[in-house]
Motif scaffolding. Structure first.
Motif, mmCIF file in Angstrom:
data_model
loop_
_atom_site.group_PDB
_atom_site.id
_atom_site.type_symbol
_atom_site.label_atom_id
_atom_site.label_comp_id
_atom_site.label_asym_id
_atom_site.label_seq_id
_atom_site.Cartn_x
_atom_site.Cartn_y
_atom_site.Cartn_z
ATOM 1 N N ASP A 132 0.835 -1.201 0.000
ATOM 2 C CA ASP A 132 0.000 0.000 0.000
ATOM 3 C C ASP A 132 0.867 1.247 0.000
ATOM 4 O O ASP A 132 1.915 1.292 0.660
ATOM 5 C CB ASP A 132 -0.919 0.030 1.222
ATOM 6 C CG ASP A 132 -1.896 -1.126 1.238
ATOM 7 O OD1 ASP A 132 -2.067 -1.756 0.176
ATOM 8 O OD2 ASP A 132 -2.481 -1.411 2.297
ATOM 9 N N LEU A 191 3.435 4.551 -7.435
ATOM 10 C CA LEU A 191 2.052 4.647 -7.894
ATOM 11 C C LEU A 191 1.706 6.039 -8.399
ATOM 12 O O LEU A 191 1.019 6.192 -9.416
ATOM 13 C CB LEU A 191 1.095 4.254 -6.755
ATOM 14 C CG LEU A 191 1.079 2.777 -6.353
ATOM 15 C CD1 LEU A 191 0.247 2.583 -5.093
ATOM 16 C CD2 LEU A 191 0.516 1.920 -7.479
ATOM 17 N N ARG A 208 -8.536 4.660 -11.021
ATOM 18 C CA ARG A 208 -7.592 3.881 -11.842
ATOM 19 C C ARG A 208 -6.383 4.765 -12.123
ATOM 20 O O ARG A 208 -6.544 5.925 -12.530
ATOM 21 C CB ARG A 208 -8.249 3.415 -13.133
ATOM 22 C CG ARG A 208 -9.439 2.498 -12.878
ATOM 23 C CD ARG A 208 -9.943 1.853 -14.145
ATOM 24 N NE ARG A 208 -11.097 1.011 -13.869
ATOM 25 C CZ ARG A 208 -11.025 -0.239 -13.439
ATOM 26 N NH1 ARG A 208 -9.831 -0.802 -13.263
ATOM 27 N NH2 ARG A 208 -12.110 -0.943 -13.202
ATOM 28 N N ARG A 243 -0.616 1.876 -13.158
ATOM 29 C CA ARG A 243 -1.047 0.478 -13.031
ATOM 30 C C ARG A 243 -2.305 0.267 -13.867
ATOM 31 O O ARG A 243 -3.412 0.241 -13.338
ATOM 32 C CB ARG A 243 -1.313 0.118 -11.565
ATOM 33 C CG ARG A 243 -0.106 0.157 -10.651
ATOM 34 C CD ARG A 243 0.882 -0.951 -10.982
ATOM 35 N NE ARG A 243 1.955 -1.006 -9.992
ATOM 36 C CZ ARG A 243 3.025 -0.263 -10.012
ATOM 37 N NH1 ARG A 243 3.193 0.618 -10.982
ATOM 38 N NH2 ARG A 243 3.962 -0.379 -9.074
ATOM 39 N N ARG A 262 -5.932 -1.813 -13.013
ATOM 40 C CA ARG A 262 -6.089 -2.030 -11.576
ATOM 41 C C ARG A 262 -6.942 -0.914 -10.980
ATOM 42 O O ARG A 262 -6.989 0.204 -11.498
ATOM 43 C CB ARG A 262 -4.729 -2.068 -10.869
ATOM 44 C CG ARG A 262 -3.704 -2.978 -11.469
ATOM 45 C CD ARG A 262 -4.106 -4.418 -11.432
ATOM 46 N NE ARG A 262 -4.166 -4.939 -10.065
ATOM 47 C CZ ARG A 262 -4.499 -6.187 -9.773
ATOM 48 N NH1 ARG A 262 -4.826 -7.038 -10.736
ATOM 49 N NH2 ARG A 262 -4.527 -6.598 -8.525
ATOM 50 N N PHE A 312 -7.852 1.277 -7.417
ATOM 51 C CA PHE A 312 -7.244 1.658 -6.149
ATOM 52 C C PHE A 312 -8.206 2.505 -5.320
ATOM 53 O O PHE A 312 -8.974 3.307 -5.850
ATOM 54 C CB PHE A 312 -5.951 2.457 -6.377
ATOM 55 C CG PHE A 312 -4.851 1.666 -7.014
ATOM 56 C CD1 PHE A 312 -3.901 1.020 -6.225
ATOM 57 C CD2 PHE A 312 -4.763 1.544 -8.387
ATOM 58 C CE1 PHE A 312 -2.893 0.279 -6.808
ATOM 59 C CE2 PHE A 312 -3.756 0.802 -8.976
ATOM 60 C CZ PHE A 312 -2.819 0.169 -8.186
ATOM 61 N N GLU A 313 -8.126 2.289 -4.011
ATOM 62 C CA GLU A 313 -8.882 3.105 -3.057
ATOM 63 C C GLU A 313 -7.923 4.085 -2.391
ATOM 64 O O GLU A 313 -6.908 3.674 -1.820
ATOM 65 C CB GLU A 313 -9.536 2.225 -1.992
ATOM 66 C CG GLU A 313 -10.275 3.013 -0.916
ATOM 67 C CD GLU A 313 -10.650 2.148 0.269
ATOM 68 O OE1 GLU A 313 -11.803 1.697 0.330
ATOM 69 O OE2 GLU A 313 -9.767 1.908 1.124
ATOM 70 N N THR A 348 -3.008 4.447 -0.262
ATOM 71 C CA THR A 348 -3.455 3.997 -1.586
ATOM 72 C C THR A 348 -3.411 2.477 -1.589
ATOM 73 O O THR A 348 -2.337 1.883 -1.465
ATOM 74 C CB THR A 348 -2.552 4.549 -2.702
ATOM 75 O OG1 THR A 348 -2.519 5.977 -2.604
ATOM 76 C CG2 THR A 348 -3.076 4.149 -4.068
ATOM 77 N N ARG A 349 -4.574 1.851 -1.729
ATOM 78 C CA ARG A 349 -4.664 0.383 -1.632
ATOM 79 C C ARG A 349 -5.259 -0.190 -2.908
ATOM 80 O O ARG A 349 -6.262 0.284 -3.433
ATOM 81 C CB ARG A 349 -5.530 -0.008 -0.437
ATOM 82 C CG ARG A 349 -5.808 -1.501 -0.312
ATOM 83 C CD ARG A 349 -6.406 -1.826 1.022
ATOM 84 N NE ARG A 349 -5.461 -1.502 2.098
ATOM 85 C CZ ARG A 349 -5.754 -1.628 3.382
ATOM 86 N NH1 ARG A 349 -6.944 -2.041 3.764
ATOM 87 N NH2 ARG A 349 -4.840 -1.330 4.289
ATOM 88 N N ASP A 350 -4.628 -1.255 -3.402
ATOM 89 C CA ASP A 350 -5.117 -1.962 -4.583
ATOM 90 C C ASP A 350 -6.290 -2.857 -4.166
ATOM 91 O O ASP A 350 -6.129 -3.794 -3.394
ATOM 92 C CB ASP A 350 -3.990 -2.811 -5.182
ATOM 93 C CG ASP A 350 -4.378 -3.425 -6.518
ATOM 94 O OD1 ASP A 350 -5.585 -3.545 -6.797
ATOM 95 O OD2 ASP A 350 -3.473 -3.813 -7.288
ATOM 96 N N THR A 393 -8.410 -4.263 -6.512
ATOM 97 C CA THR A 393 -8.905 -4.905 -7.729
ATOM 98 C C THR A 393 -9.522 -6.260 -7.432
ATOM 99 O O THR A 393 -10.655 -6.546 -7.857
ATOM 100 C CB THR A 393 -7.751 -5.065 -8.742
ATOM 101 O OG1 THR A 393 -7.133 -3.797 -8.960
ATOM 102 C CG2 THR A 393 -8.279 -5.610 -10.057
#
Length: 450
Positions: free
Chosen positions: A107, A128, A163, A167, A170, A172-173, A188-190, A192
């Motif tokens: 993250d 990121l 998005r 990436r 994928r 992201f939140e 920033t967390r993936d 997907t």
């Protein structure tokens, strides 16, 4: 202690001065005392200069030594300096370990000041968002309008899902947290895979609801008709038969769902045993002939030793699903062939039909839950949309795989591949029995169906 060391030299100098005055003259004593005070003054200036020199760069210079009271002061300063240095080194080591651990997180983490300027970020955030340096506004790196509105708002409970160009493909939140001061922490967390699971969960609920709605509606409608109208016996039996068929459809759906859930989530090791595939396949072929009611020609060919090691119930379910689908989607007069052979040390069981076939665009999704090429035809044929999903999971649990080869209008071939570790040597009795594969006396059910 320090006052004693400070006054002792003065007392000694005064005592010597008194002795000089008594033995020689007051002038000699005065010269002595003047010289002594000048020496003390020069010593004080010397030590102060050395102390000032050290204090200018205390981390890069060693503390000087000294005598007398200055030695006590310097010694205590030295102990304090060494303690502070040790504490600072320990904190530096801990911070380095923390930064190293945070940099390994998948993250992204960004520390923002009160003005939303970047103070620090870990490696994931730098990669990121392309962040470099510090002191720059975060919106220079993250420019999506959804994030800008979120950053300028005061409610952080609904983070945006974005998005990122770094990436592709994928999701992201980006979520903000308030810190103890006036700063903020941006993560920033993936998500997907999580989003895919949520979508699968929603699709699953929607599909189950859709599959159940039709039989429930039919059952409810016919039950209401039976209760409200005075019908003749033939009509009542017809309606009751429809209710029975629809309830059986729901029962098959529930059973398939339970089977699929067990295959996907069971942690207990299944009970495996030696299976005579020749006996099992021929028994399932008889079931298929009964389902076909003479509308298809069904044959079995076993060109290799047939004993395997596996879970009998699961392999029966996998083969039964393939045979049932072949019967359902092969027009009357068509042919269904079941073939077992050894290829490159692995076992291949193929169910080949001359049915309607499947378009190539549908093949990658055939084993998905509830996926149907023709939803209306599948429902009319009594399928639940879970058979191939169950078959795929059965083969995966056995270390094998499901393979499909189909052409629209030309039929399909569904193959189950079993790895070499699942194949067993054939016993002598089984070898003799294998010679009689698909050889039936005239008038037998198999001969009639063939």
């Amino acid at each position: 202690m320090i006052w004693y060391r400070s006054l002792a030299p003065v007392a000694i100098a005064l005592a010597i001065g008194a002795v000089l005055a008594a033995l020689f003259s007051a002038t000699a004593a005065a010269w002595w005392l003047a010289a002594t005070m000048a020496f003390f003054g020069l010593a004080k200036a010397f030590y102060l200069d050395r102390l000032n020199h050290w204090a200018a760069l205390p981390r890069n210079r060693d503390l000087p030594g000294a005598a007398g009271a200055w030695g006590v002061v310097f010694e205590r300063l030295g102990r304090f300096s060494r303690s502070e240095t040790a504490n600072r080194n320990e904190l530096t080591t801990e911070l380095a370990q923390i930064h190293s651990a945070v940099d390994r997180l998948p993250d992204g983490l960004v520390v923002l000041d009160r003005f939303a300027h970047v103070e620090w970020c870990n490696n994931a955030a730098a990669e990121l968002h392309g962040i470099f340096g510090s002191g720059r506004p975060i919106h220079h790196f993250i420019r999506q309008p959804e994030f800008i509105a979120y950053l300028e708002g005061s409610d952080y409970r609904a983070p945006p899902l974005l998005r990122l160009e770094s990436r592709p493909g994928r999701l992201f939140e980006l979520r903000l947290y308030r810190t103890d001061g006036e700063g903020r922490l941006l993560t920033t967390r993936d998500i997907t895979e999580h989003a895919k699971l949520d979508a699968m969960r929603r699709d699953f609920v929607a599909n189950v609801s859709h599959e159940i709605r039709t039989p429930v509606t039919v059952i409810g409608g016919f039950a209401e008709t039976l209760l409200s109208l005075d019908l003749d016996d033939d009509t009542r039996r017809e309606y009751l038969g429809t209710i029975l068929r629809q309830s059986q459809t729901m029962q098959r759906l529930v059973e398939d769902l339970l089977t699929l859930s067990t295959l996907e989530h069971s942690t207990a090791a299944p009970e495996e045993s030696r299976i005579d595939l020749h006996v099992m396949v021929n028994a399932l072929a008889d079931e298929a002939r009964a389902l076909s009611q003479g509308r298809h020609r069904i044959s079995v060919r076993m060109d290799a030793p047939a004993p395997v090691w596996g879970v009998r119930g699961e392999l029966e379910s996998a083969v039964r699903n393939l045979l049932t689908n072949a019967v359902r989607y092969t027009p009357e007069g068509g042919r269904i062939d079941v073939d077992w052979r050894i290829r490159d040390g692995e076992g291949w069981l193929t169910v080949r039909d001359t049915g309607i076939g499947i378009g190539t665009e549908h093949l990658p999704r055939l084993a998905e839950r509830f996926y149907r090429v023709d939803r209306g035809r599948s429902r009319d044929s009594g399928g639940t949309g879970l058979g191939l999903a169950i078959t795929k999971h059965v083969m995966q649990r056995h270390g094998g795989s499901l393979h499909v080869d189909s052409r629209l209008g030309q039929g399909s071939a569904f193959s189950l591949r079993l790895p070499a570790s699942r194949l067993l040597p054939e016993a002598p009795a089984e070898a003799d029995a294998a010679l009689a594969v698909d050889v039936h006396p005239p008038g037998s059910p198999r001969a009639a169906s063939d």
